[in-house]
Design an enzyme around this catalytic site. Sequence first.
Site, mmCIF file in Angstrom:
data_model
loop_
_atom_site.group_PDB
_atom_site.id
_atom_site.type_symbol
_atom_site.label_atom_id
_atom_site.label_comp_id
_atom_site.label_asym_id
_atom_site.label_seq_id
_atom_site.Cartn_x
_atom_site.Cartn_y
_atom_site.Cartn_z
ATOM 1 N N LYS A 110 80.747 121.665 60.754
ATOM 2 C CA LYS A 110 79.757 121.131 61.701
ATOM 3 C C LYS A 110 78.741 120.244 60.984
ATOM 4 O O LYS A 110 77.553 120.249 61.290
ATOM 5 C CB LYS A 110 79.067 122.272 62.447
ATOM 6 C CG LYS A 110 80.041 123.066 63.317
ATOM 7 C CD LYS A 110 79.357 124.116 64.162
ATOM 8 C CE LYS A 110 80.371 124.849 65.046
ATOM 9 N NZ LYS A 110 79.741 125.872 65.899
ATOM 10 N N ASN A 111 79.253 119.457 60.064
ATOM 11 C CA ASN A 111 78.437 118.555 59.269
ATOM 12 C C ASN A 111 78.479 117.166 59.911
ATOM 13 O O ASN A 111 79.529 116.534 59.984
ATOM 14 C CB ASN A 111 79.003 118.517 57.838
ATOM 15 C CG ASN A 111 78.227 117.609 56.912
ATOM 16 O OD1 ASN A 111 77.853 116.502 57.278
ATOM 17 N ND2 ASN A 111 77.996 118.069 55.694
#
Length: 331
Positions: A110-111
């Site tokens: 979830k970068n």
Amino acid sequence: MESSEDDGGEPLSRMAEWRDVTPLPQDDGPNPVAPIAYKEEFRETMDYFRAIYKVDERSPRALRLTRRAIHLNPGNYTVWHFRRLVLEALDTDLDEELDFIQRIANSNSKNYQLWHHRRWVVERLGTNARANELHLIKTILSLDAKNYHAWSHRQWVLQALGGWEDELDYCQQLLEEDIFNNSAWNQRYFVVTRSPFLGGLTAMRASEVRYTVEAILANPNNECPWRYLRGLYKDDTESLVNNREISSVCLKVIKTKKDYTFALKMLLDLLCYGFQPCQEFRDAVVALWTSDSRPSDSDLATAICDILEHVDSLRASYWIWRKKQASSLIK
């Protein structure tokens, strides 16, 4: 350009290829209030990165250095940006870059910077990357159905590279697995309104209403299909009011005397948009009254707000406000 193996974390100052570079320390000013105690490996890596970034060195060793910096901090957008510049300058194999991105994603799925970088890479690979991207996202969503980044990337892939043909079936599959999956409902709406093969919202509305009504009747307390139903009539309240399937499903749910909250909300909106209810609607709402929730008068919209104020007490103030608004709209 890049070795597939890590350098083992050997200090850059001991590596021959970096002897010609003077590290550029971080400038925190003369009297920093709260200096950060960076680990030595991170401090050294970023000192060397600042040095090559300052002179805009786009070389194989610069690419390797960005890899080390990203491993230490995958959220550093400046490093990702510079890596793209270097990749472009070196004309690097972007399929190998996808492999690198995936290794980072295994622990940082979830970068934001990573997903933005992946989009940049896939955009340059073109339609050849489409099948792999869609398959990868399916795998990610099978593990985390609410991964916003994966859904956003999937929508971008569809719009930029195609692959719409099977997407509605994919949404159908996800909803069969979990009818409460609001992300799948959102994707379904995206496909219905954007796919070049389905004819648009107007062409799909009738069949989508039938599908949604069935979902509502199976799970009246599921907010997703109620919201989806409203979306099918975005900016067209007249058609919403005139579609008897919608008022009918409200009536059916209300008459069951259970899980009727969303049905009452929809009916209230219909009334505010001009829907003229028959006596059957009034009788069904009256049948929900209890000694604790009995409405203050016989007006149907007011009665609905009074009931919702009681059964949806968390939003009691909202329903009091809606009651005042309904009184001014419905004569």
